[in-house]
Motif scaffolding. Structure first.
Motif, mmCIF file in Angstrom:
data_model
loop_
_atom_site.group_PDB
_atom_site.id
_atom_site.type_symbol
_atom_site.label_atom_id
_atom_site.label_comp_id
_atom_site.label_asym_id
_atom_site.label_seq_id
_atom_site.Cartn_x
_atom_site.Cartn_y
_atom_site.Cartn_z
ATOM 1 N N LEU A 163 8.183 -3.935 9.071
ATOM 2 C CA LEU A 163 8.625 -3.700 7.695
ATOM 3 C C LEU A 163 8.189 -4.826 6.750
ATOM 4 C CD1 LEU A 163 12.318 -2.618 6.791
ATOM 5 C CD2 LEU A 163 10.673 -3.549 5.195
ATOM 6 N N VAL A 164 8.613 -6.054 7.051
ATOM 7 C CA VAL A 164 8.437 -7.144 6.079
ATOM 8 C C VAL A 164 6.951 -7.450 5.819
ATOM 9 C CG1 VAL A 164 8.854 -9.612 5.680
ATOM 10 C CG2 VAL A 164 10.696 -8.159 6.539
ATOM 11 N N ILE A 165 6.165 -7.580 6.880
ATOM 12 C CA ILE A 165 4.758 -7.971 6.688
ATOM 13 C C ILE A 165 3.971 -6.896 5.928
ATOM 14 C CG2 ILE A 165 2.615 -8.649 7.847
ATOM 15 C CD1 ILE A 165 4.444 -9.766 10.131
ATOM 16 N N PRO A 166 3.985 -5.634 6.397
ATOM 17 C CA PRO A 166 3.229 -4.630 5.629
ATOM 18 C C PRO A 166 3.737 -4.471 4.199
ATOM 19 C CG PRO A 166 4.392 -3.616 7.527
ATOM 20 C CD PRO A 166 4.541 -5.083 7.654
ATOM 21 N N ALA A 167 5.050 -4.579 3.996
ATOM 22 C CA ALA A 167 5.594 -4.417 2.646
ATOM 23 C C ALA A 167 5.178 -5.597 1.761
ATOM 24 C CB ALA A 167 7.119 -4.293 2.706
ATOM 25 N N ALA A 168 5.247 -6.806 2.308
ATOM 26 C CA ALA A 168 4.872 -7.989 1.517
ATOM 27 C C ALA A 168 3.395 -7.914 1.124
ATOM 28 C CB ALA A 168 5.167 -9.268 2.300
ATOM 29 N N ASP A 169 2.548 -7.415 2.027
ATOM 30 C CA ASP A 169 1.119 -7.288 1.704
ATOM 31 C C ASP A 169 0.915 -6.394 0.476
ATOM 32 O OD1 ASP A 169 0.116 -8.990 3.605
ATOM 33 O OD2 ASP A 169 -0.255 -7.422 5.092
ATOM 34 N N ILE A 170 1.714 -5.361 0.374
ATOM 35 C CA ILE A 170 1.590 -4.456 -0.782
ATOM 36 C C ILE A 170 2.034 -5.165 -2.060
ATOM 37 C CG2 ILE A 170 2.602 -2.369 -1.814
ATOM 38 C CD1 ILE A 170 2.350 -1.110 1.031
ATOM 39 N N VAL A 171 3.129 -5.918 -1.977
ATOM 40 C CA VAL A 171 3.611 -6.652 -3.162
ATOM 41 C C VAL A 171 2.569 -7.686 -3.584
ATOM 42 C CG1 VAL A 171 5.375 -8.260 -4.003
ATOM 43 C CG2 VAL A 171 6.047 -6.251 -2.645
ATOM 44 N N TRP A 172 2.030 -8.433 -2.614
ATOM 45 C CA TRP A 172 1.040 -9.466 -2.946
ATOM 46 C C TRP A 172 -0.260 -8.849 -3.455
ATOM 47 C CZ3 TRP A 172 2.574 -11.952 2.309
ATOM 48 C CH2 TRP A 172 3.742 -12.725 2.125
ATOM 49 N N GLY A 173 -0.551 -7.627 -3.060
ATOM 50 C CA GLY A 173 -1.779 -6.957 -3.492
ATOM 51 C C GLY A 173 -1.838 -6.713 -4.986
ATOM 52 N N VAL A 174 -0.674 -6.688 -5.641
ATOM 53 C CA VAL A 174 -0.632 -6.432 -7.092
ATOM 54 C C VAL A 174 -1.423 -7.492 -7.862
ATOM 55 C CG1 VAL A 174 0.926 -6.356 -9.097
ATOM 56 C CG2 VAL A 174 1.516 -5.127 -6.999
ATOM 57 N N ALA A 175 -1.406 -8.734 -7.367
ATOM 58 C CA ALA A 175 -2.123 -9.815 -8.058
ATOM 59 C C ALA A 175 -3.629 -9.560 -8.059
ATOM 60 C CB ALA A 175 -1.808 -11.158 -7.399
ATOM 61 N N ASN A 176 -4.146 -8.898 -7.035
ATOM 62 C CA ASN A 176 -5.590 -8.628 -6.935
ATOM 63 C C ASN A 176 -5.991 -7.359 -7.661
ATOM 64 O OD1 ASN A 176 -5.946 -10.888 -5.312
ATOM 65 N ND2 ASN A 176 -5.529 -9.725 -3.438
ATOM 66 N N GLU A 177 -5.134 -6.360 -7.580
ATOM 67 C CA GLU A 177 -5.482 -5.089 -8.204
ATOM 68 C C GLU A 177 -4.202 -4.431 -8.717
ATOM 69 O OE1 GLU A 177 -7.752 -2.521 -5.662
ATOM 70 O OE2 GLU A 177 -7.793 -0.916 -7.150
ATOM 71 N N ALA A 178 -4.096 -4.293 -10.020
ATOM 72 C CA ALA A 178 -2.891 -3.696 -10.608
ATOM 73 C C ALA A 178 -2.771 -2.237 -10.175
ATOM 74 C CB ALA A 178 -2.965 -3.782 -12.127
ATOM 75 N N PRO A 179 -1.573 -1.797 -9.878
ATOM 76 C CA PRO A 179 -1.367 -0.376 -9.544
ATOM 77 C C PRO A 179 -1.931 0.523 -10.636
ATOM 78 C CG PRO A 179 0.604 -1.651 -9.057
ATOM 79 C CD PRO A 179 -0.337 -2.571 -9.785
#
Ligand code: HEC
Length: 154
Positions: free
Chosen positions: A50-66
């Protein structure tokens, strides 16, 4: 239409009440509560699943905005799941101690909740800043509680 729906509710209550009057004494006893679901996952499984895959998605926002509202909503929901993981880590056999463990879990939960608020506001900066706080919360806990890192120089 509405009046009809309400009257049919009354009708079914009346029917149920009627049934109860004829019930045998043993049937009148309160039904046994269903067994509570047992949570058996370990903190390690919560990290990996849960935590690792979810955190990757949150951190991904900095690279590419939803790209659109639906994508932002998913980021917000994913961040909320990290907060929920904090709830899991604060219950049952996963609670290591009543001190730093709970403090560090709360730091993760608060950062995840802030990230969810940033995503709900569709704000890249707000989400990313909360993501940085989230990263710090992971690191702080690992320095003390992750076996592989607990031996690192403080
Ligand atoms: C309250 C403490 C705590 C917090 C907060 C925490 N973790 Fe962990 N994490 C652990 C513990 C304990 C382990 C070691 C579990 C084990 O191996 O038994 C672990 C293990 C890990 C691992 C290693 C898994 C492996 O392959 O060995 C990763 C990666 C990880 N966590 C990521 C994260 C991320 C990302 C966050 C923040 C979003 C986070 N953790 C927040 C306690 C925490």
């Amino acid at each position: 239409m509405r009046a009809l729906a309400i009257s049919s509710v009354f009708a079914s209550v009346f029917v149920l009440a009627g049934c109860g009057q004829g019930a045998a004494p043993e049937q009148a006893a309160a039904p046994a509560a269903p067994p509570a679901p047992v949570s058996t996952v370990t903190s390690r499984q919560i990290m990996l699943g849960l935590v690792i895959p979810a955190a990757d998605i949150v951190w991904g926002v900095a690279n590419e905005a939803p790209a659109d509202d639906a994508a932002w909503e998913k980021v917000a929901a994913t961040a909320a799941m990290i907060a929920e993981a904090g709830h899991l880590m604060s219950t049952g056999s996963r609670v290591v101690d009543q001190g730093d463990w709970l403090t560090y879990v709360k730091a993760m939960t608060d950062a995840a909740t802030a990230a969810a608020a940033g995503a709900t506001a569709k704000n890249v900066d707000q989400t990313s800043e909360a993501g940085n706080a989230l990263y710090d919360s992971c690191d702080t806990c690992h320095m003390k509680y992750m076996p592989a890192r607990a031996t690192e120089a403080k």
